[in-house]
Design an enzyme around this catalytic site. Structure first.
Site: not given
Ligand SMILES: CC(C)(COP(=O)(O)OP(=O)(O)OC[C@H]1O[C@@H](n2cnc3c(N)ncnc32)[C@H](O)[C@@H]1OP(=O)(O)O)[C@@H](O)C(=O)NCCC(=O)NCCS
Length: 139
Positions: A98, A110
């Site tokens: 979710e 995702y």
């Molecule tokens: C969501 C989260 C886990 C992503 O972590 P991250 O290490 O920055 O993600 P990654 O660098 O591995 O990115 C993987 C993919 O996610 C997407 N993504 C990551 N950050 C993004 C952003 N700010 N905007 C759009 N897409 C994004 C991209 O598609 C990316 O793939 P790509 O590099 O091929 O374009 C991070 O922003 C976070 O910790 N957020 C707060 C906690 C949270 O919301 N968790 C999810 C709860 S359901």
């Protein structure tokens, strides 16, 4: 993830969510038989984590976060792909989660990893924000 990681995990959790999990949540995940929590480390420092629950044919991502200063470097993708591999190894057929419908970075992550939208729970978070339901079929 183990006890020694929890200070770092909690710092990331508190920086990432408006209603963060408490230490007891993570302690439960470490101890529970169907829970599989993992951290990602870079140069010995915890940069993120994922909590997977896998019970027979169903698995769920319960929590995933990356430290704000480490985002955009692919750590979440590595964590999620690892959780998908573990869920498959445990025999799960579907992996569900979710996510807040406004959380574009997580939803994009995702979708990049093969999850599809399967439903919406209206006003699920704090009686305000909708929850998007997503699943990935593992077979
Ligand atoms: C969501 C989260 C886990 C992503 O972590 P991250 O290490 O920055 O993600 P990654 O660098 O591995 O990115 C993987 C993919 O996610 C997407 N993504 C990551 N950050 C993004 C952003 N700010 N905007 C759009 N897409 C994004 C991209 O598609 C990316 O793939 P790509 O590099 O091929 O374009 C991070 O922003 C976070 O910790 N957020 C707060 C906690 C949270 O919301 N968790 C999810 C709860 S359901």
């Amino acid at each position: 993830m183990n006890e020694s990681c929890l200070d770092a995990v909690l710092a990331i959790e508190q920086a990432s969510f408006s209603t963060p999990w408490r230490r007891e949540h993570f302690e439960h995940e470490i101890a529970a038989p169907f829970s599989f929590p993992f951290v990602a480390q870079c140069d010995g420092v915890v940069v993120g984590y994922v909590c997977l629950m896998s019970l027979f044919e169903e698995a769920q991502i319960l929590d995933i976060a990356v430290a704000p200063e480490q985002r955009g470097r692919g750590f979440a993708r590595v964590l999620l792909e690892f959780a998908i591999t573990v869920a498959r190894e445990k025999g799960a057929e579907v992996l569900a989660l979710e996510v807040r419908a406004s959380n574009i970075s997580a939803i994009t992550l995702y979708e990049r990893c093969g999850f599809v939208r399967t439903g919406l729970r209206q006003k699920y978070y704090d009686g305000r924000d909708d929850a998007l339901l997503m699943e990935k079929y593992l077979k």
